[in-house]
Enzyme design. Sequence first.
Site, mmCIF file in Angstrom:
data_model
loop_
_atom_site.group_PDB
_atom_site.id
_atom_site.type_symbol
_atom_site.label_atom_id
_atom_site.label_comp_id
_atom_site.label_asym_id
_atom_site.label_seq_id
_atom_site.Cartn_x
_atom_site.Cartn_y
_atom_site.Cartn_z
ATOM 1 N N ASP A 174 0.903 -1.142 0.000
ATOM 2 C CA ASP A 174 0.000 0.000 0.000
ATOM 3 C C ASP A 174 0.946 1.196 0.000
ATOM 4 O OD1 ASP A 174 -1.397 2.286 0.982
ATOM 5 O OD2 ASP A 174 -3.021 0.955 1.557
ATOM 6 N N HIS A 175 0.996 1.935 -1.094
ATOM 7 C CA HIS A 175 2.077 2.922 -1.201
ATOM 8 C C HIS A 175 1.968 4.024 -0.150
ATOM 9 C CE1 HIS A 175 -0.767 5.309 -3.618
ATOM 10 N NE2 HIS A 175 0.027 6.326 -3.418
ATOM 11 N N HIS A 237 -5.746 2.790 1.639
ATOM 12 C CA HIS A 237 -4.930 3.889 2.167
ATOM 13 C C HIS A 237 -5.525 4.467 3.456
ATOM 14 C CE1 HIS A 237 -3.118 3.342 -1.636
ATOM 15 N NE2 HIS A 237 -3.853 4.184 -2.337
HETATM 16 C C1 BG6 Z 1 -3.904 5.085 -5.875
HETATM 17 C C2 BG6 Z 1 -5.266 5.232 -6.484
HETATM 18 O O1 BG6 Z 1 -3.864 3.978 -5.032
HETATM 19 O O2 BG6 Z 1 -3.611 6.249 -5.112
HETATM 20 C C3 BG6 Z 1 -5.343 6.475 -7.341
HETATM 21 O O3 BG6 Z 1 -5.550 4.091 -7.268
HETATM 22 C C4 BG6 Z 1 -4.916 7.685 -6.555
HETATM 23 O O4 BG6 Z 1 -6.663 6.662 -7.835
HETATM 24 C C5 BG6 Z 1 -3.580 7.445 -5.872
HETATM 25 O O5 BG6 Z 1 -4.824 8.778 -7.437
HETATM 26 C C6 BG6 Z 1 -3.251 8.566 -4.929
HETATM 27 O O6 BG6 Z 1 -1.939 8.427 -4.493
HETATM 28 P P1 BG6 Z 1 -1.141 9.679 -3.990
HETATM 29 O O7 BG6 Z 1 0.156 9.117 -3.522
HETATM 30 O O8 BG6 Z 1 -1.015 10.628 -5.135
HETATM 31 O O9 BG6 Z 1 -1.945 10.265 -2.883
#
Ligand code: BG6
Length: 486
Positions: A174-175, A237
Amino acid sequence: MAQTDNIPVTFVIFGASGDLTNRKILPALCSLAADGHIGKEFNLVGIARTELTDKAFQQLIKKSAGSKCAEFNEIISRAKYITGEYTHNDTFDQLKDILATHNNSNICYYLATIPEMFGEIAIQLSKNGLSRSTNGKFIRLVIEKPFGRSYESAEKLNSMLHQAMDENQIFRIDHYMGKENVQNLLALRFANAIFEPIWNRRYVDNIQLTVAESLGVEHRGGFYEAEGALRDIVQNHVMQVLSLTLMEPPANMDANSIRNEKVKLLQSIEIMNKTEIAQNVVRGQYVAGTIDDQKVPAYRMEPGVSKSSTTETFVAMRLSVDNWRWAGVPIYVRTGKRLKLRATELALQFKRVPHMSFSKELTHDLEPDVLVLKIQPNEGISVQFGVKVPGREFKLKTVSMDFNYQDEFKEPSKDAYQRLILDAIVGDPTLFIRSDEVMQAWKIITPVEMAFKHNVTPLTSYKAGSLGPVESDKLLAQYKHKWHLQ
Ligand code: BG6
């Protein structure tokens, strides 16, 4: 947490010609090589259905990574590519041959394919004897959300993955867990004496998490139609950030101690019934509007989106945590696309003092104390509290005391993928999602998903460039609260 060892690894990317590989994985590998974490002993193999030669794949990597790094260029020159279907034995025979030429080194598989293929690929690896190590070297599998589309499908995916591998071989990314200020929650809470004592229902009035995006669905209309904001952001997230924010202190910082506490917290989040969902959840979809002086179309006019789509691009909800620490403290979360700004923020709003000795006239400009964790952009922490306005009168006003990562540490934070891929290579699972976390998050989200499907929560609309539908403000107003981020 990650060591900087240069471990011998063959890194096999399924979906090697796709978007994720191109945008995230290859640039992250390039930075890892530039920082000296991977090098001579690192081999890259790409697999995808798109027909490419080794040379063409190598060109593609160069283009994606924009590599000026000698170490990475050397890795690129050895990179191999397999054109093949993910379900054909032939693909895996070719893979076996390549792996054999690397002296059966450690292996990291990265599944950057469409999610429907995750389970299949794991099973194929297993059938071909490529999923479990027989020589003492490690074999790991890295996958990205979505981990299923509901509780049932996540269960099925887990069972397929577990047929092929042990849980400790699986690294679910989960990034958000790779973001500096999300990890900083652990430091803030458990390495300081001043925050934890007030981190509970006695002092905290409500908690708010906003994940706001100004971008729309871009070229991902087709994917997003089937996901919606609830699956795309809240199930993963939002649940991850909440679990680190609300969990009990772990006995130590071991991966399992932390993940056990995260699961316990998720188990304490109340699973809402239909009536509660109708009261506490708002879903919305954007109509045309203006962001940064640019006109943007309605969601239904985006490429790949149905003209009568009912997919939500915004969700706000009030959650409750049924445990001693948080009983009775509303946890508000909201996320949306095409909002007026890009900002991810966690705010802990504190209770007012039990007795205000200053008169109403003097405290007119005094807001409740708030601790804000800015996850992005401008990662930092700010504390908002009241001070005396200079002068003879004892007037009070809310001010902000700010800490900003960039100002303090000068260099920009590393990309989340760089951090997480390195952790997978060195085998540190702390920031990865265990299967029981995934399942518990789905337990919370699936009833809401069902309620959306059966229109228990009506779809509202909001203008692109706003902060979501008015219903989202009303949700808080009914509990006498308002969103901190305006
Ligand atoms: C991803 C979603 O997991 O996270 C995207 O699939 C979203 O829709 C993105 O734009 C948002 O990531 P960050 O790091 O830009 O907040």
